[in-house]
Design a protein around this motif. Structure first.
Motif, short mmCIF file in Angstrom:
data_model
loop_
_atom_site.label_atom_id
_atom_site.label_comp_id
_atom_site.label_asym_id
_atom_site.label_seq_id
_atom_site.Cartn_x
_atom_site.Cartn_y
_atom_site.Cartn_z
N GLY A 119 5.65 17.31 -4.20
CA GLY A 119 5.22 15.97 -4.61
C GLY A 119 6.32 14.95 -4.39
N MET A 120 7.56 15.31 -4.69
CA MET A 120 8.68 14.39 -4.48
C MET A 120 8.87 14.06 -3.00
SD MET A 120 11.15 12.53 -5.47
CE MET A 120 11.37 12.89 -7.20
N LEU A 121 8.81 15.06 -2.13
CA LEU A 121 8.98 14.81 -0.70
C LEU A 121 7.86 13.93 -0.15
CD1 LEU A 121 10.17 18.34 0.52
CD2 LEU A 121 11.54 16.26 0.23
N THR A 122 6.63 14.15 -0.62
CA THR A 122 5.52 13.30 -0.18
C THR A 122 5.73 11.86 -0.62
OG1 THR A 122 4.02 15.19 -0.37
CG2 THR A 122 3.02 13.01 -0.21
N ALA A 123 6.18 11.68 -1.86
CA ALA A 123 6.45 10.33 -2.35
C ALA A 123 7.57 9.67 -1.55
CB ALA A 123 6.82 10.39 -3.84
N LEU A 124 8.61 10.43 -1.21
CA LEU A 124 9.69 9.88 -0.40
C LEU A 124 9.18 9.44 0.97
CD1 LEU A 124 12.55 12.42 -1.22
CD2 LEU A 124 12.42 10.03 -1.92
N GLY A 125 8.25 10.21 1.55
CA GLY A 125 7.69 9.84 2.84
C GLY A 125 6.93 8.52 2.77
N TRP A 126 6.12 8.32 1.72
CA TRP A 126 5.41 7.06 1.57
C TRP A 126 6.38 5.91 1.33
CZ3 TRP A 126 1.02 6.58 3.59
CH2 TRP A 126 0.03 7.55 3.49
N LEU A 131 0.83 -1.20 0.00
CA LEU A 131 0.00 0.00 0.00
C LEU A 131 0.87 1.26 0.00
CD1 LEU A 131 -2.87 -0.97 2.47
CD2 LEU A 131 -3.08 -0.57 0.01
N GLY A 132 1.97 1.22 0.76
CA GLY A 132 2.89 2.35 0.75
C GLY A 132 3.48 2.60 -0.63
N ALA A 133 3.82 1.50 -1.35
CA ALA A 133 4.34 1.65 -2.71
C ALA A 133 3.28 2.23 -3.63
CB ALA A 133 4.82 0.30 -3.23
N MET A 134 2.02 1.75 -3.48
CA MET A 134 0.94 2.28 -4.31
C MET A 134 0.73 3.76 -4.07
SD MET A 134 -2.47 3.31 -4.46
CE MET A 134 -3.28 2.66 -2.99
N LEU A 135 0.79 4.18 -2.81
CA LEU A 135 0.59 5.60 -2.49
C LEU A 135 1.76 6.45 -2.99
CD1 LEU A 135 -0.93 5.20 1.07
CD2 LEU A 135 -2.11 5.98 -0.99
N THR A 136 2.96 5.87 -3.01
CA THR A 136 4.10 6.58 -3.61
C THR A 136 3.83 6.86 -5.09
OG1 THR A 136 5.62 5.45 -2.09
CG2 THR A 136 6.59 6.48 -4.05
N TRP A 137 3.41 5.83 -5.82
CA TRP A 137 3.11 5.96 -7.25
C TRP A 137 1.93 6.92 -7.47
CZ3 TRP A 137 -1.48 4.28 -9.60
CH2 TRP A 137 -1.49 4.31 -10.99
N ARG A 138 0.89 6.79 -6.66
CA ARG A 138 -0.30 7.65 -6.82
C ARG A 138 0.06 9.11 -6.56
NH1 ARG A 138 -4.65 8.79 -2.89
NH2 ARG A 138 -6.47 9.54 -4.03
N THR A 139 0.93 9.37 -5.60
CA THR A 139 1.37 10.73 -5.32
C THR A 139 2.11 11.33 -6.52
OG1 THR A 139 1.54 10.31 -2.94
CG2 THR A 139 2.83 12.14 -3.82
#
Length: 283
Positions: free
Chosen positions: A182-189, A52-60
């Motif tokens: 967006g990049m920082l949010t993806a890094l967090g996920w 789910l974390g990977a999916m949210l990274t991609w979705r972000t």
């Protein structure tokens, strides 16, 4: 010729892997015997959380590029597309996501950009997690990769690379460039996903400790993903995991842990894809 080489590489890897398992079979069987159903269930739940974390990274990333998707359709595109990683070759997941995303109004170029951005994000965060959790004295060489990955994670560099690639393909440039937020949010996920993967490995091998489990899985995954000639890093991640676990476990127990981890992750991929597909069909 490429197909022959890939098949030969996979056959050799599987052959050596089978020989290693057969040589240490008593220890491997004892390692499997120590696993309990509650531990495997907890490991599977942690894998689902990591996916789910990977999916949210991609979705972000996709939303930041201009195509925000609701959670259920996004989950279907990501999880069903990710099943393509088990087919030899690196193109099947991105092709699947591009086609399914197009049905939802996502341009193919945007889907491809989000997919390929996942790799440097996961590599950078994975190597960073491994460096912090496994120790500087033994894995300090990982620092050599950090500057390169940090450059690749700079939005201005990423946008320039994507535009250049689209120009060579004679495609229109991206309407919206990637932003730093967006990049920082993806890094967090992505970091959240590594923590969940560590919990997954800890359930299988609690004797190594939670912190070590997080770093061991992150490092073995990064080494596995760098090999594009085998599906989903088959065999490579297991060999790397056995090597990383060597200071904590004997070889037989480490092989059992690596094989259990692979099986649990495959089951997790299938569960996520199935549930996402059912939820999306209901919508």
């Amino acid at each position: 010729m490429r197909g022959v080489l890939r098949g030969a590489f996979l056959a050799v890897a599987l052959g050596f892997g089978g020989w290693a398992v057969a040589r240490e079979w008593d220890a491997v069987a004892a390692g499997f015997a120590r696993l309990s159903w509650p531990a495997l269930a907890g490991s599977l739940a942690a894998v689902v959380a990591a996916l789910l974390g990977a999916m949210l990274t991609w979705r972000t990333l996709l939303a930041d590029l201009g195509s925000p998707l609701p959670p259920r359709p996004a989950a279907k595109v990501f999880f069903v597309g990710q099943l393509g990683k088990y087919i030899p070759g690196a193109v099947w997941p991105v092709l699947a996501q591009m086609e399914m995303g197009r049905d939802l109004g996502v341009p193919r170029s945007r889907s491809a950009a989000a997919f390929f951005l996942m790799m440097p994000i996961q590599l950078a965060t994975g190597l960073l997690v491994a460096l912090v959790t496994l120790g500087w004295n033994r894995y300090g060489w990982l620092l050599l990769f950090i500057p390169l990955l940090l450059v690749l994670l700079e939005p201005r560099v990423i946008n320039a690379v994507i535009d250049q690639a689209l120009r060579r393909l004679r495609r229109e440039p991206l309407e919206r460039p990637l932003t730093r937020r967006g990049m920082l949010t993806a890094l967090g996920w992505a970091l959240t996903g590594w923590a969940a993967y560590g919990v997954h490995l800890y359930f299988v091998a609690p004797q190594v400790g939670l912190l070590f489990a997080v770093g061991a899985f992150a490092l073995s995954w990064c080494l596995g993903i760098l090999t594009f000639v085998v599906p989903a890093g088959a065999g490579v991640r297991e060999v790397a995991m056995v090597a990383v676990l060597a200071p904590q476990l004997d070889q037989g127990a480490a092989i059992a842990v690596a094989l259990s981890s692979r099986i649990v992750i495959i089951v997790g991929d299938l569960i996520c894809a199935g549930l996402a597909g059912i939820a999306a069909r209901r919508d």
